[in-house]
Design a protein around this motif. Structure first.
Motif, mmCIF file in Angstrom:
data_model
loop_
_atom_site.group_PDB
_atom_site.id
_atom_site.type_symbol
_atom_site.label_atom_id
_atom_site.label_comp_id
_atom_site.label_asym_id
_atom_site.label_seq_id
_atom_site.Cartn_x
_atom_site.Cartn_y
_atom_site.Cartn_z
ATOM 1 N N ILE A 84 -15.726 32.626 -16.669
ATOM 2 C CA ILE A 84 -15.891 34.191 -16.671
ATOM 3 C C ILE A 84 -14.478 34.747 -16.077
ATOM 4 C CG2 ILE A 84 -17.061 36.303 -16.141
ATOM 5 C CD1 ILE A 84 -19.487 34.398 -15.649
ATOM 6 N N ALA A 112 -15.833 33.988 -21.218
ATOM 7 C CA ALA A 112 -16.432 35.257 -21.315
ATOM 8 C C ALA A 112 -15.325 36.185 -20.420
ATOM 9 C CB ALA A 112 -17.725 35.144 -20.589
ATOM 10 N N THR A 115 -19.335 26.521 -12.953
ATOM 11 C CA THR A 115 -18.670 27.815 -13.508
ATOM 12 C C THR A 115 -17.351 28.154 -12.786
ATOM 13 O OG1 THR A 115 -21.019 28.263 -13.896
ATOM 14 C CG2 THR A 115 -19.388 30.052 -14.007
ATOM 15 N N ILE A 169 -15.038 31.532 -12.074
ATOM 16 C CA ILE A 169 -14.833 32.694 -12.208
ATOM 17 C C ILE A 169 -13.250 33.150 -12.083
ATOM 18 C CG2 ILE A 169 -15.404 35.046 -11.423
ATOM 19 C CD1 ILE A 169 -17.893 33.279 -12.232
ATOM 20 N N LEU A 191 -18.803 40.799 -10.568
ATOM 21 C CA LEU A 191 -20.090 39.861 -10.927
ATOM 22 C C LEU A 191 -21.110 39.910 -9.575
ATOM 23 C CD1 LEU A 191 -17.799 37.177 -12.650
ATOM 24 C CD2 LEU A 191 -19.824 38.512 -13.649
ATOM 25 N N LEU A 226 -17.731 40.756 -22.966
ATOM 26 C CA LEU A 226 -18.892 41.286 -22.194
ATOM 27 C C LEU A 226 -18.892 42.864 -21.990
ATOM 28 C CD1 LEU A 226 -17.956 39.186 -19.017
ATOM 29 C CD2 LEU A 226 -20.182 38.911 -20.670
ATOM 30 N N VAL A 235 -23.258 41.078 -14.764
ATOM 31 C CA VAL A 235 -21.995 41.919 -15.151
ATOM 32 C C VAL A 235 -22.118 43.380 -14.769
ATOM 33 C CG1 VAL A 235 -20.454 42.381 -16.898
ATOM 34 C CG2 VAL A 235 -21.506 39.931 -17.059
#
Ligand SMILES: [Zn+2]
Length: 234
Positions: free
Chosen positions: A60, A84, A29, A31, A159, A132, A146
């Motif tokens: 994200i 996202a 993932t 960020i 986050l 989001l 979130v």
């Protein structure tokens, strides 16, 4: 570019004084994505872990500023990751960009001859798969929630991984000379909102804070949040 492992599975990558984060689990993932041109270094780092960029399945974004989404176009060529980003940072395509009213980027993009630059400075909602609204929990780090922390931009999110007591704040908060501070006023859309967001953050059980710029706080972060919240009280 340099990297640091903040805790196992969570790596901070810094390129031109801008941070983004790689979380290494069964999937990868990301960020934020850093500035345009950050991805070559990221790929090198992922490969050094024996993993591959195709394994990124979620990106994200903490907010719609170019130093946080700039690498996205390059990443799109390497991965099929879903993207996202906070809904409130995506206004209908001709409305004002999410930079403060007095900010030079906002003024620049009002000059119609320069409108082709818009995509360099603003991501559009069609670039995003998941908008989001706050409260969503991703199955990352045992639950990554979130938290809406608007102010720096209308949509800015943080986050929160409660099991790790870790909070990733983007630019909703900064650190200077070892002290937590409000985001830079000249780059912030609504400072009153930013103050309320600090209060929301200070209610969380947090040891570690990771910022969009600068080094992390690695212990007892909540005490600093409570101090800041007290200092900026209105
Ligand atoms: Zn920003």
């Amino acid at each position: 570019m340099f990297t640091m492992q903040v805790i196992p599975q969570v790596n901070q990558i810094t390129d031109r004084y801008t941070n983004f984060f790689l979380i290494v689990e069964d999937h990868l993932t990301l960020i934020d994505t850093g500035l345009r041109g950050s991805i070559r270094g990221l790929v090198h780092f992922i490969r050094s872990l024996g993993r591959s960029p195709e394994e990124i399945n979620l990106i994200i974004l903490t907010h719609n500023h170019m130093d946080h989404f700039g690498g996205l176009a390059e990443l799109r060529k390497l991965t099929r990751a879903e993207v996202a980003a906070p809904k409130n940072d995506f206004v209908i395509d001709d409305s004002p960009v999410p930079y403060p009213a007095g900010n030079c980027i906002r003024k620049l993009l009002q000059v119609s001859a320069l409108s082709h630059l818009r995509r360099r400075f603003v991501l559009e909602s069609k670039d995003v798969d998941i908008l989001l609204e706050g409260g969503e929990i991703f199955p990352i780090l045992g639950g990554l929630q979130v938290i809406p922390t608007p102010g720096h931009t209308a949509g800015s999110i943080s986050l929160y991984a409660s099991r790790k007591k870790l909070l990733i704040v983007g630019d909703a908060l900064k650190k200077k000379q070892g002290m937590l501070r409000l985001p830079l006023i000249t780059l912030t859309s609504d400072i009153q909102q930013a103050v309320s967001s600090i209060r929301r953050m200070s209610e969380l059980d947090v040891d570690i804070i990771l910022f969009g710029h600068g080094r992390p706080v690695t212990e007892n972060a909540r005490a600093g949040l409570l101090r800041l919240s007290e200092r900026v009280k209105v």
